[in-house]
Design a protein around this motif. Structure first.
Motif, PDB file in Angstrom:
ATOM      1  N   SER A   1      24.315  -0.172  56.179  1.00  0.00           N
ATOM      2  CA  SER A   1      24.916   0.523  55.041  1.00  0.00           C
ATOM      3  C   SER A   1      26.389   0.190  54.889  1.00  0.00           C
ATOM      4  N   GLY A   2      26.851   0.256  53.640  1.00  0.00           N
ATOM      5  CA  GLY A   2      28.263   0.103  53.374  1.00  0.00           C
ATOM      6  C   GLY A   2      29.039   1.350  53.750  1.00  0.00           C
ATOM      7  N   ALA A   3      30.293   1.153  54.158  1.00  0.00           N
ATOM      8  CA  ALA A   3      31.169   2.269  54.530  1.00  0.00           C
ATOM      9  C   ALA A   3      32.611   1.778  54.490  1.00  0.00           C
ATOM     10  N   SER A   4      33.529   2.684  54.663  1.00  0.00           N
ATOM     11  CA  SER A   4      34.954   2.348  54.751  1.00  0.00           C
ATOM     12  C   SER A   4      35.467   2.780  56.115  1.00  0.00           C
TER      13      SER A   4
ATOM     14  N   LEU B   1      28.088   5.367  52.803  1.00  0.00           N
ATOM     15  CA  LEU B   1      28.364   6.420  53.783  1.00  0.00           C
ATOM     16  C   LEU B   1      29.752   7.021  53.644  1.00  0.00           C
ATOM     17  N   GLY B   2      30.566   6.495  52.752  1.00  0.00           N
ATOM     18  CA  GLY B   2      31.937   6.978  52.671  1.00  0.00           C
ATOM     19  C   GLY B   2      32.726   6.456  53.865  1.00  0.00           C
ATOM     20  N   PHE B   3      33.562   7.287  54.457  1.00  0.00           N
ATOM     21  CA  PHE B   3      34.360   6.863  55.615  1.00  0.00           C
ATOM     22  C   PHE B   3      33.499   6.907  56.878  1.00  0.00           C
ATOM     23  N   TRP B   4      33.559   5.845  57.653  1.00  0.00           N
ATOM     24  CA  TRP B   4      32.806   5.727  58.893  1.00  0.00           C
ATOM     25  C   TRP B   4      33.577   6.425  60.008  1.00  0.00           C
ATOM     26  N   THR B   5      33.022   7.511  60.511  1.00  0.00           N
ATOM     27  CA  THR B   5      33.661   8.289  61.568  1.00  0.00           C
ATOM     28  C   THR B   5      32.632   8.583  62.655  1.00  0.00           C
ATOM     29  N   SER B   6      33.103   9.094  63.760  1.00  0.00           N
ATOM     30  CA  SER B   6      32.196   9.442  64.854  1.00  0.00           C
ATOM     31  C   SER B   6      31.246  10.568  64.443  1.00  0.00           C
TER      32      SER B   6
END
Length: 387
Positions: free
Chosen positions: A256-259, A232-237
């Motif tokens: 899922s993986g994320a940062s 997902l890339g960066f986890w944001t709202s």
């Protein structure tokens, strides 16, 4: 003197073969790594034990130079330097604990096994022979782990021929009856081939592609879909809202993986998302040293790099299931798995983003390690990798 040199050369070649074959990425070949302690015990002096240890470790981790070159888009030299540096702890521990007195060797080797399984030495404790326990004793759990450790200790004594025969018997029987770990019926791991764009392309189109992939994977009876590390890339709202809306009306949960960006760097995480929203499920205990985990930054007042959570939260709950997550590097070392198994989870979820391993067997080794641990403890295994 000439005899000692020939002996050292033979032991070195044997150690290289043990590391090369055992860590080829084929799970049933993992027990070949068990030849290492036998060869180590035959060293005539501490220098030879260091040579044997280096041969084994460097052969087992032979994909590192190419992987580093791929990751940094550089030549092989930085990778070779890191390869040598990474071997230092393994060689130092085994050379320091080598003993000329036979009665001390089992204790010394068991000490080396333990030191290379837990931090700080265990941080680079790749190619640990104990990983083969799942092939030798599938389903034995902790008893299989103890049996393997006892056998490894026996390999450095005079009874080594009997131990070799016993291990060979268990190995052949396991190979003849081997079955892969179970897969939970309501779970599905998705493997992607998005190369180095996964996690770096944060555009809306990429998120929509991943959503479509999840919908395709969520066939009848599948309630949990697993995506690779960093998917997902960066986890944001904003990302959470997009996925929540996309899962509206569905009973599927995406893992899922994320940062996740934090004040002093970032966390490599797994998130769980369903129609009600998402949350961080797990924070990686041991990111890749060097490329991700860079603790030296804080020594100079700098921030950045992935945080290591070492012994934090080894088991997480999602719905009615308690599971052990293993992100990428954690599949190559020992303590994250064993720490998790102490809490007796119901299954293992192993994810990775291995685009940088092209031309190496690193992802295959990760899969083999995860398979071996899952078989040892009789746990269903879900795998999800990007290559």
């Amino acid at each position: 003197m000439r005899h000692d040199a020939i002996r050292a050369a033979i032991l070195f070649v044997g150690a290289v073969a043990s590391g090369w074959i055992g860590w080829s990425g084929e799970v049933l070949l993992l027990p070949a790594a068990l030849a290492f302690p036998l060869l180590w015990s035959k060293a005539s002096n501490r220098a030879t034990s260091a040579i044997v240890s280096a041969g084994y470790f460097l052969a087992a981790s032979r994909g590192l130079p190419q992987g580093v070159a791929n990751f940094y888009a550089s030549d092989l030299l930085p990778g070779f330097l890191l390869w040598l540096i990474a071997s230092a702890s393994f060689v130092a521990v085994h050379a320091a604990l080598w003993s000329q007195k036979e009665r001390w060797r089992p204790i010394c080797y068991l000490a080396a096994l333990v030191l290379m399984a837990i931090p700080p030495f265990g941080i680079t404790g790749w190619a640990h022979p104990i990983t083969a326990a799942g092939v030798l004793f599938p389903g034995w759990g902790w008893y299989g782990l103890v049996a393997t450790m006892a056998g490894l200790a026996g390999l450095v004594t005079r009874i080594s021929p009997a131990i070799v025969i016993a291990f060979a018997g268990f190995w052949f029987w396991s190979a003849a009856t081997w079955t892969d770990p179970d897969v939970a019926e309501s779970w599905r791991g998705v493997n992607l081939q998005m190369h180095d764009t996964l996690g770096r392309d944060a555009g809306l189109e990429r998120q929509r592609d991943l959503i479509a992939t999840v919908r395709t994977a969520a066939t009848s009876g599948v309630h949990f879909v697993v995506l690779p590390e960093s998917a997902l890339g960066f986890w944001t709202s904003t990302v959470e809202q997009l996925w929540r809306q996309s899962l509206s009306g569905s009973d599927v949960t995406v893992v899922s993986g994320a940062s996740l960006v934090v004040a002093d760097g970032y966390d490599n995480v797994l998130v769980a998302i369903d129609r009600d929203g998402g949350h961080v499920l797990y924070r990686e205990r041991m990111p890749v040293p060097g490329s991700m985990w860079q603790p030296w930054r804080s020594w100079f007042g700098e921030s950045g790099g992935a945080r290591a959570h070492l012994f934090a939260k080894p088991v997480v709950g999602i719905g009615p299931v308690r599971l052990t997550p293993l992100i990428c590097y954690e599949q190559l070392i020992v303590w994250p798995v064993l720490q998790s198994m102490l809490s007796d989870p119901e299954m293992i979820v192993a994810v990775g983003n291995g685009w940088w391993t092209a031309g190496t067997s690193i992802v295959a080794i990760q899969r083999a390690s995860a398979n071996s641990w899952a078989r040892l403890f009789s746990k269903p295994l879900i795998l999800s990798f990007n290559t």
